[in-house]
Design an enzyme around this catalytic site. Structure first.
Site, PDB file in Angstrom:
ATOM      1  N   HIS A  97      28.772  37.181  37.590  1.00 26.20           N
ATOM      2  CA  HIS A  97      28.612  35.845  37.664  1.00 26.20           C
ATOM      3  C   HIS A  97      28.428  35.818  39.155  1.00 26.20           C
ATOM      4  O   HIS A  97      28.757  36.652  40.060  1.00 26.20           O
ATOM      5  CB  HIS A  97      29.536  34.890  37.055  1.00 26.20           C
ATOM      6  N   ASP A 104      43.799  42.221  21.171  1.00 28.26           N
ATOM      7  CA  ASP A 104      44.651  43.357  21.477  1.00 28.26           C
ATOM      8  C   ASP A 104      45.966  43.234  22.127  1.00 28.26           C
ATOM      9  O   ASP A 104      46.059  42.587  23.098  1.00 28.26           O
ATOM     10  CB  ASP A 104      43.979  44.410  22.590  1.00 28.26           C
ATOM     11  N   SER A 152      36.443  39.217  35.659  1.00 31.27           N
ATOM     12  CA  SER A 152      35.218  39.317  35.491  1.00 31.27           C
ATOM     13  C   SER A 152      34.280  40.516  35.854  1.00 31.27           C
ATOM     14  O   SER A 152      34.709  40.860  36.916  1.00 31.27           O
ATOM     15  CB  SER A 152      34.652  38.085  36.439  1.00 31.27           C
TER      16      SER A 152
END
Length: 350
Positions: A174, A297, A312
């Protein structure tokens, strides 16, 4: 994330977008548990419309430093329109009286060389350039515009993959935005570095977790000069983890609801694959959020609490293909977040 403030002028950080979700900046690398097929070829082409591409998924934690193109306005010394005129927070000043501004010191030098009460300030806003005449403010014999500005950023970010075909890396997933104004940052020059150490702050339902990293800037392992809604792209100039295996780049049409995994560093800083679920797809006009993912998980939940700032850019793997990257986390549920399709990142820098 790393944040340094000096005289309110320069803040060094990579921003975090907070709406119902929060952007993530930072990364990880580990020993992959996933069953990836070893490939002896990097690219096979059946025809121009059916190219099969292979890359190294990294999920590698790196330090990120960059300078902006011009100086970003992050605040006002005082709310006095006589001095600030029409300049707004988030505007990027690129010229003063026609002279190029590369950093905060350039602006200071030009202002103090001019013996004028007014100057023409050229700035960029929403991709368009404007020029306004601004009154100079005099204080203690120094000339100023009455604005707080920033010209550098620094933090920790995620390298998603390395493309051996062109020696380029793609990272973050991003845009890098300013922490105070949330404005898109126009990057002039940036570099990535191997961190000396990283520290994980675990997430919970009332707190978004994050990665803090320390790194030295003597030796860069990559450079970049772009910034987009889908992350950054640059040249990998240092060593990469050759123990990683090449994986096929999956088209967005091949992504399905159900089981997948992300690659993220474990406590020993080995690249490890962690189980996630792709819950649904998102029709986002900006195309920077394509799917909702959920961490299932228990090892990752126990380690980080779920998705954290710094994850990210962590690659998303499904059916032995890299299909996306982690981009945002839900503010009130760190086990859930957003991802983008890998297609957009593959096109960066072309």
């Amino acid at each position: 994330m790393i944040k340094n403030i000096k005289n309110k002028k320069i803040v060094i950080i990579i921003s975090v977008i907070i709406i119902s979700v929060m952007s993530l900046l930072l990364i990880s690398v580990k020993v992959i548990k996933g069953n990836y097929k070893e490939l002896s070829t990097q690219v096979m082409v059946n025809n121009k419309e059916d190219e099969i591409k292979y890359v190294y998924p990294l999920g590698r934690v790196v330090g990120v430093k960059a300078t902006t193109d011009g100086v970003l306005v992050v605040g006002y010394e005082e709310d006095n329109v006589e001095y600030i005129g029409g300049i707004q927070k988030g505007d990027n000043i690129v010229k003063i009286n026609g002279k190029k501004i590369n950093n905060e010191q350039d602006a200071t030098n030009i202002l103090n060389q001019l013996e004028k009460e007014n100057v023409d300030v050229t700035f960029e806003r929403n991709g368009k350039y404007n020029t306004q005449t601004i009154k100079i403010k005099k204080q203690y014999g120094k000339a100023k515009l009455g604005l707080w500005v920033r010209d550098k950023i620094s933090g920790v970010g995620t390298v998603t993959f390395y493309d051996p075909g062109n020696s380029k890396f793609k990272a973050i997933g991003h845009a890098i935005t300013d922490v105070d104004t949330n404005e898109f940052l126009k990057i002039k020059q940036g570099n990535i570095y191997n961190p000396i150490s990283i520290e994980i702050t675990k997430a919970n339902d009332s707190k978004v977790g994050h990665i803090k990293g320390d790194f030295k800037t003597e030796k860069s392992i990559g450079d970049f000069n772009n910034n987009s809604n889908f992350g950054i792209s640059g040249n990998m100039t240092g060593e990469i983890n050759k123990n990683m295996q090449l994986v096929e780049v999956g088209k967005k049409e091949s992504v399905s609801i159900g089981k997948a995994s992300i690659i993220f560093e474990d406590k020993s800083r080995n690249a490890t694959s962690y189980d996630i679920e792709i819950d649904s797809f998102v029709d986002d006009k900006k195309n920077d959020r394509n799917m909702i993912i959920e961490v299932v998980d228990e090892d990752l939940i126990n380690y980080t609490g779920g998705i954290i700032q710094g994850m990210s850019g962590a690659p998303i793997i499904q059916n032995n293909k890299i299909v996306g990257a982690v981009t945002h986390v839900f503010k009130d549920n760190p086990k859930k977040g957003y991802g983008i399709f890998i297609d957009e990142m593959v096109e960066l820098g072309k």
